[in-house]
Design a protein around this motif. Structure first.
Motif, mmCIF file in Angstrom:
data_model
loop_
_atom_site.group_PDB
_atom_site.id
_atom_site.type_symbol
_atom_site.label_atom_id
_atom_site.label_comp_id
_atom_site.label_asym_id
_atom_site.label_seq_id
_atom_site.Cartn_x
_atom_site.Cartn_y
_atom_site.Cartn_z
ATOM 1 N N GLU A 88 37.338 63.739 -17.791
ATOM 2 C CA GLU A 88 36.637 62.507 -18.168
ATOM 3 C C GLU A 88 36.012 62.626 -19.554
ATOM 4 O OE1 GLU A 88 33.945 61.752 -14.968
ATOM 5 O OE2 GLU A 88 35.496 60.811 -13.708
ATOM 6 N N ARG A 89 35.542 63.817 -19.913
ATOM 7 C CA ARG A 89 34.966 64.000 -21.245
ATOM 8 C C ARG A 89 36.025 63.780 -22.323
ATOM 9 N NH1 ARG A 89 35.267 68.375 -24.145
ATOM 10 N NH2 ARG A 89 35.672 69.716 -22.325
ATOM 11 N N SER A 97 39.207 70.389 -13.331
ATOM 12 C CA SER A 97 37.865 69.815 -13.475
ATOM 13 C C SER A 97 37.897 68.334 -13.834
ATOM 14 C CB SER A 97 37.087 70.581 -14.552
ATOM 15 O OG SER A 97 35.872 69.935 -14.861
ATOM 16 N N GLN A 98 37.301 67.520 -12.996
ATOM 17 C CA GLN A 98 37.179 66.091 -13.282
ATOM 18 C C GLN A 98 36.272 65.856 -14.482
ATOM 19 O OE1 GLN A 98 35.597 63.784 -10.032
ATOM 20 N NE2 GLN A 98 35.836 61.830 -11.101
ATOM 21 N N GLU A 99 35.234 66.671 -14.607
ATOM 22 C CA GLU A 99 34.286 66.524 -15.717
ATOM 23 C C GLU A 99 34.964 66.753 -17.055
ATOM 24 O OE1 GLU A 99 30.119 68.539 -17.361
ATOM 25 O OE2 GLU A 99 30.966 69.137 -15.423
ATOM 26 N N VAL A 100 35.802 67.800 -17.137
ATOM 27 C CA VAL A 100 36.526 68.089 -18.380
ATOM 28 C C VAL A 100 37.465 66.938 -18.722
ATOM 29 C CG1 VAL A 100 38.260 69.592 -19.446
ATOM 30 C CG2 VAL A 100 36.370 70.584 -18.138
ATOM 31 N N ASP A 124 37.129 60.031 -22.398
ATOM 32 C CA ASP A 124 36.137 59.169 -23.048
ATOM 33 C C ASP A 124 36.169 59.352 -24.565
ATOM 34 O OD1 ASP A 124 35.361 58.246 -20.578
ATOM 35 O OD2 ASP A 124 33.579 59.518 -20.429
ATOM 36 N N TRP A 168 40.536 63.457 -7.027
ATOM 37 C CA TRP A 168 39.630 62.520 -7.677
ATOM 38 C C TRP A 168 40.374 61.559 -8.619
ATOM 39 C CZ3 TRP A 168 40.548 63.705 -12.687
ATOM 40 C CH2 TRP A 168 40.881 65.033 -12.998
ATOM 41 N N TYR A 169 41.612 61.867 -8.960
ATOM 42 C CA TYR A 169 42.398 60.985 -9.839
ATOM 43 C C TYR A 169 43.193 60.021 -8.973
ATOM 44 C CZ TYR A 169 46.131 59.474 -12.983
ATOM 45 O OH TYR A 169 47.020 58.713 -13.703
#
Length: 244
Positions: free
Chosen positions: A171-172, A166-169, A175, A211-212
């Motif tokens: 990036e969270r 998961s890209q969302e996981v 950040d 995505w990376y």
């Protein structure tokens, strides 16, 4: 200036291979030993008997796969309990650079051993389990690396295969750690999503995370600039433990 002989002529531009010391850090079971085992395995830095021994122990423990984390477990208690207690040093080299790895324990009661391993490091790998995110020990080890003036930090968001890449996981977590590192003295921070167990983004770029667009971990380790990091003026005297 170093010299080398090529075809009977002196090459004035040749330089000796430089050395990078790096330490693993992070909480318990975040995959530090597995990541080191994967680095050694994928760079073909293992002897045949080493790999055979690990395969035998993995089979005896009932593991369904070759447990590469066992490569750094030097103490009998570590092999029996499946944990890291003492600092384990491993060595390998690529055509670009030599490496000394310090695999440090994640348990809070062995934090002083983590400090010992990180005290001579040029770079620290902070591992985080993608399912758990940052925990207290992740922050503690990052703070200690900053306190020890380790000039380069790499946050490895591990076990990405267990969160469906998961890209969302990623990036969270990236950040959150970046915001935390901003409060520390961290001159250089890199964040890499990895799966140490499967080898994704360890030596080669992963096909599961298109995505990376950053480098693999080994690519970064081979090219991080450390020549100007040395402090040859201030005197340091390392103290591991004080008994009153």
């Amino acid at each position: 200036m170093s010299t080398d002989t090529v075809g009977g002529e002196v090459d004035l531009g040749a330089r000796p291979m430089d050395l990078l010391r790096f330490a693993t850090a992070g909480s318990v079971d975040d995959g530090k030993s597995t990541l080191i085992g994967r680095l050694l395995y994928d760079t073909k830095s293992l002897f045949t008997d080493q790999l055979a021994a690990v395969e035998a122990v993995s089979a005896a423990r009932g593991d369904e796969y070759t447990n590469l984390a066992l490569l750094t477990d030097g103490l009998r208690a570590e092999r029996e309990q499946g944990i890291t207690i003492d600092v384990a040093y491993r060595y390998f080299a690529t055509p670009r650079r030599k490496f000394i790895i310090a695999d440090t324990p994640g348990h809070i009661q062995y934090t002083r051993n983590m400090v010992t391993g990180a005290s001579t490091a040029d770079l620290a790998l902070i591992l985080v389990d993608a399912r758990k995110g940052l925990v207290e020990q992740s922050r503690r080890h990052a703070f200690l690396c900053s306190l020890l003036r380790v000039p380069h930090l790499v946050l490895c968001v591990n076990k990405m295969d267990l969160v469906d890449w998961s890209q969302e996981v990623f990036e969270r977590i990236a950040d959150e750690f970046t915001a935390f590192a901003a409060k520390l003295d961290v001159p250089d921070l890199t964040v890499v999503p990895v799966s140490a167990l499967r080898g994704d983004n360890i030596v080669s770029r992963s096909e599961h995370m298109p995505w990376y667009d950053g480098p693999s971990l080994l690519h970064h380790l081979e090219r991080v600039h450390i020549a100007s990091d040395r402090n040859l003026q201030d005197v340091r005297f390392p103290v591991q433990y004080v008994i009153r």
